[in-house]
Design a protein around this motif. Structure first.
Motif, PDB file in Angstrom:
ATOM      1  N   HIS A  11     -59.547   4.367 -12.961  1.00  0.00           N
ATOM      2  CA  HIS A  11     -60.666   5.287 -13.174  1.00  0.00           C
ATOM      3  C   HIS A  11     -60.202   6.704 -12.848  1.00  0.00           C
ATOM      4  O   HIS A  11     -59.619   6.961 -11.794  1.00  0.00           O
ATOM      5  CB  HIS A  11     -61.857   4.905 -12.301  1.00  0.00           C
ATOM      6  N   PRO A  12     -60.433   7.650 -13.764  1.00  0.00           N
ATOM      7  CA  PRO A  12     -59.904   9.015 -13.578  1.00  0.00           C
ATOM      8  C   PRO A  12     -60.369   9.707 -12.303  1.00  0.00           C
ATOM      9  O   PRO A  12     -59.588  10.419 -11.670  1.00  0.00           O
ATOM     10  CB  PRO A  12     -60.401   9.767 -14.810  1.00  0.00           C
ATOM     11  N   LEU A  13     -61.611   9.515 -11.921  1.00  0.00           N
ATOM     12  CA  LEU A  13     -62.092  10.190 -10.705  1.00  0.00           C
ATOM     13  C   LEU A  13     -61.431   9.619  -9.457  1.00  0.00           C
ATOM     14  O   LEU A  13     -61.139  10.359  -8.509  1.00  0.00           O
ATOM     15  CB  LEU A  13     -63.609  10.090 -10.620  1.00  0.00           C
ATOM     16  N   LEU A  62     -57.681  13.623 -15.652  1.00  0.00           N
ATOM     17  CA  LEU A  62     -58.985  13.530 -16.317  1.00  0.00           C
ATOM     18  C   LEU A  62     -58.835  13.359 -17.823  1.00  0.00           C
ATOM     19  O   LEU A  62     -59.524  12.537 -18.435  1.00  0.00           O
ATOM     20  CB  LEU A  62     -59.828  14.765 -15.995  1.00  0.00           C
ATOM     21  N   MET A  63     -57.918  14.113 -18.420  1.00  0.00           N
ATOM     22  CA  MET A  63     -57.716  13.987 -19.867  1.00  0.00           C
ATOM     23  C   MET A  63     -57.160  12.620 -20.244  1.00  0.00           C
ATOM     24  O   MET A  63     -57.615  12.013 -21.208  1.00  0.00           O
ATOM     25  CB  MET A  63     -56.783  15.091 -20.366  1.00  0.00           C
ATOM     26  N   SER A  64     -56.186  12.130 -19.479  1.00  0.00           N
ATOM     27  CA  SER A  64     -55.602  10.829 -19.818  1.00  0.00           C
ATOM     28  C   SER A  64     -56.587   9.696 -19.560  1.00  0.00           C
ATOM     29  O   SER A  64     -56.548   8.677 -20.240  1.00  0.00           O
ATOM     30  CB  SER A  64     -54.307  10.601 -19.035  1.00  0.00           C
ATOM     31  N   GLY A  65     -57.470   9.883 -18.611  1.00  0.00           N
ATOM     32  CA  GLY A  65     -58.448   8.837 -18.313  1.00  0.00           C
ATOM     33  C   GLY A  65     -59.614   8.796 -19.277  1.00  0.00           C
ATOM     34  O   GLY A  65     -60.133   7.726 -19.585  1.00  0.00           O
ATOM     35  N   TYR A  66     -60.025   9.948 -19.753  1.00  0.00           N
ATOM     36  CA  TYR A  66     -61.206   9.989 -20.609  1.00  0.00           C
ATOM     37  C   TYR A  66     -60.889  10.119 -22.095  1.00  0.00           C
ATOM     38  O   TYR A  66     -61.635   9.636 -22.933  1.00  0.00           O
ATOM     39  CB  TYR A  66     -62.126  11.136 -20.189  1.00  0.00           C
ATOM     40  N   PHE A  67     -59.786  10.779 -22.452  1.00  0.00           N
ATOM     41  CA  PHE A  67     -59.514  11.042 -23.858  1.00  0.00           C
ATOM     42  C   PHE A  67     -58.315  10.282 -24.408  1.00  0.00           C
ATOM     43  O   PHE A  67     -58.272   9.968 -25.576  1.00  0.00           O
ATOM     44  CB  PHE A  67     -59.294  12.548 -24.084  1.00  0.00           C
ATOM     45  N   PHE A  68     -57.318  10.022 -23.575  1.00  0.00           N
ATOM     46  CA  PHE A  68     -56.082   9.403 -24.062  1.00  0.00           C
ATOM     47  C   PHE A  68     -55.834   8.053 -23.400  1.00  0.00           C
ATOM     48  O   PHE A  68     -54.726   7.766 -22.968  1.00  0.00           O
ATOM     49  CB  PHE A  68     -54.895  10.336 -23.812  1.00  0.00           C
ATOM     50  N   ARG A  69     -56.839   7.211 -23.346  1.00  0.00           N
ATOM     51  CA  ARG A  69     -56.702   5.907 -22.685  1.00  0.00           C
ATOM     52  C   ARG A  69     -55.651   5.029 -23.341  1.00  0.00           C
ATOM     53  O   ARG A  69     -54.953   4.292 -22.666  1.00  0.00           O
ATOM     54  CB  ARG A  69     -58.036   5.161 -22.670  1.00  0.00           C
ATOM     55  N   GLU A  70     -55.547   5.084 -24.651  1.00  0.00           N
ATOM     56  CA  GLU A  70     -54.628   4.208 -25.383  1.00  0.00           C
ATOM     57  C   GLU A  70     -53.264   4.844 -25.613  1.00  0.00           C
ATOM     58  O   GLU A  70     -52.403   4.224 -26.222  1.00  0.00           O
ATOM     59  CB  GLU A  70     -55.250   3.811 -26.725  1.00  0.00           C
ATOM     60  N   SER A  75     -45.851   9.562 -23.548  1.00  0.00           N
ATOM     61  CA  SER A  75     -46.421  10.751 -24.189  1.00  0.00           C
ATOM     62  C   SER A  75     -47.345  11.501 -23.231  1.00  0.00           C
ATOM     63  O   SER A  75     -47.384  12.731 -23.236  1.00  0.00           O
ATOM     64  CB  SER A  75     -47.163  10.372 -25.474  1.00  0.00           C
ATOM     65  N   VAL A  76     -48.060  10.763 -22.401  1.00  0.00           N
ATOM     66  CA  VAL A  76     -48.912  11.417 -21.401  1.00  0.00           C
ATOM     67  C   VAL A  76     -48.051  12.183 -20.403  1.00  0.00           C
ATOM     68  O   VAL A  76     -48.378  13.305 -20.011  1.00  0.00           O
ATOM     69  CB  VAL A  76     -49.802  10.379 -20.683  1.00  0.00           C
ATOM     70  N   MET A  77     -46.906  11.608 -20.025  1.00  0.00           N
ATOM     71  CA  MET A  77     -46.015  12.294 -19.086  1.00  0.00           C
ATOM     72  C   MET A  77     -45.402  13.545 -19.719  1.00  0.00           C
ATOM     73  O   MET A  77     -45.189  14.543 -19.038  1.00  0.00           O
ATOM     74  CB  MET A  77     -44.912  11.340 -18.598  1.00  0.00           C
ATOM     75  N   ALA A  78     -45.122  13.493 -21.017  1.00  0.00           N
ATOM     76  CA  ALA A  78     -44.575  14.678 -21.692  1.00  0.00           C
ATOM     77  C   ALA A  78     -45.595  15.814 -21.690  1.00  0.00           C
ATOM     78  O   ALA A  78     -45.259  16.959 -21.374  1.00  0.00           O
ATOM     79  CB  ALA A  78     -44.172  14.327 -23.123  1.00  0.00           C
ATOM     80  N   VAL A  79     -46.843  15.496 -22.010  1.00  0.00           N
ATOM     81  CA  VAL A  79     -47.905  16.505 -21.985  1.00  0.00           C
ATOM     82  C   VAL A  79     -48.132  16.976 -20.553  1.00  0.00           C
ATOM     83  O   VAL A  79     -48.345  18.167 -20.301  1.00  0.00           O
ATOM     84  CB  VAL A  79     -49.198  15.944 -22.603  1.00  0.00           C
ATOM     85  N   SER A  80     -48.055  16.053 -19.616  1.00  0.00           N
ATOM     86  CA  SER A  80     -48.241  16.388 -18.209  1.00  0.00           C
ATOM     87  C   SER A  80     -47.185  17.366 -17.718  1.00  0.00           C
ATOM     88  O   SER A  80     -47.490  18.351 -17.046  1.00  0.00           O
ATOM     89  CB  SER A  80     -48.194  15.102 -17.380  1.00  0.00           C
ATOM     90  N   THR A  81     -45.945  17.111 -18.078  1.00  0.00           N
ATOM     91  CA  THR A  81     -44.859  17.989 -17.646  1.00  0.00           C
ATOM     92  C   THR A  81     -45.022  19.386 -18.233  1.00  0.00           C
ATOM     93  O   THR A  81     -44.872  20.394 -17.522  1.00  0.00           O
ATOM     94  CB  THR A  81     -43.501  17.388 -18.053  1.00  0.00           C
ATOM     95  N   LEU A  82     -45.345  19.460 -19.509  1.00  0.00           N
ATOM     96  CA  LEU A  82     -45.546  20.755 -20.145  1.00  0.00           C
ATOM     97  C   LEU A  82     -46.715  21.510 -19.511  1.00  0.00           C
ATOM     98  O   LEU A  82     -46.608  22.699 -19.204  1.00  0.00           O
ATOM     99  CB  LEU A  82     -45.793  20.565 -21.642  1.00  0.00           C
TER     100      LEU A  82
END
Length: 128
Positions: A11-13, A62-70, A75-82
């Protein structure tokens, strides 16, 4: 289907709470060395560093939990690093322009430590 324990830990929160707790712990542990290094100015730099690393972590969790669950974790780590590099880098430039008395001992070293601590926690939360 995911088990309830696994879905509750994702859960993102809850993840944001874990990240906040971890960075608060890092801040509290580093307060004494920061104060002994350069006094109150160094603790102020540590506080700015902690906030600069907390904000992108919260945004990504929050973005990975609510918008990019799948989305795959890579790819989430790449966006996270940037995101983390942009926010921490731009924030560091702004802070160093506002407070030219900050230097390596008062700000930059704490930014690096907080950056890697938050990156570790965030990576563990995203991969899990």
């Amino acid at each position: 289907m995911l088990s309830s324990t696994h879905s509750q830990s994702r859960h993102p929160l809850k993840q944001c709470g874990i990240l906040i707790s971890a960075l608060l712990g890092v801040f509290l542990v580093l307060c004494v060395p920061a104060y002994l290094t350069a006094g109150v100015t160094s603790v102020e730099g540590l506080a700015y560093s902690s906030l600069l690393c907390l904000v992108p972590g919260l945004i990504i969790l929050l973005m990975s939990g609510y918008f990019f669950r799948e989305a795959p974790p890579a790819s989430v780590m790449a966006v996270s690093t940037l995101t983390r590099i942009l926010i921490a880098g731009i924030g560091a430039l702004i802070i160093l322009n506002i407070r030219p008395d900050f230097g390596l001992a008062n700000f930059s070293i704490w930014l690096l430590i907080c950056y890697f601590a938050s990156l570790l926690v965030e990576t563990l939360l995203i991969i899990r």
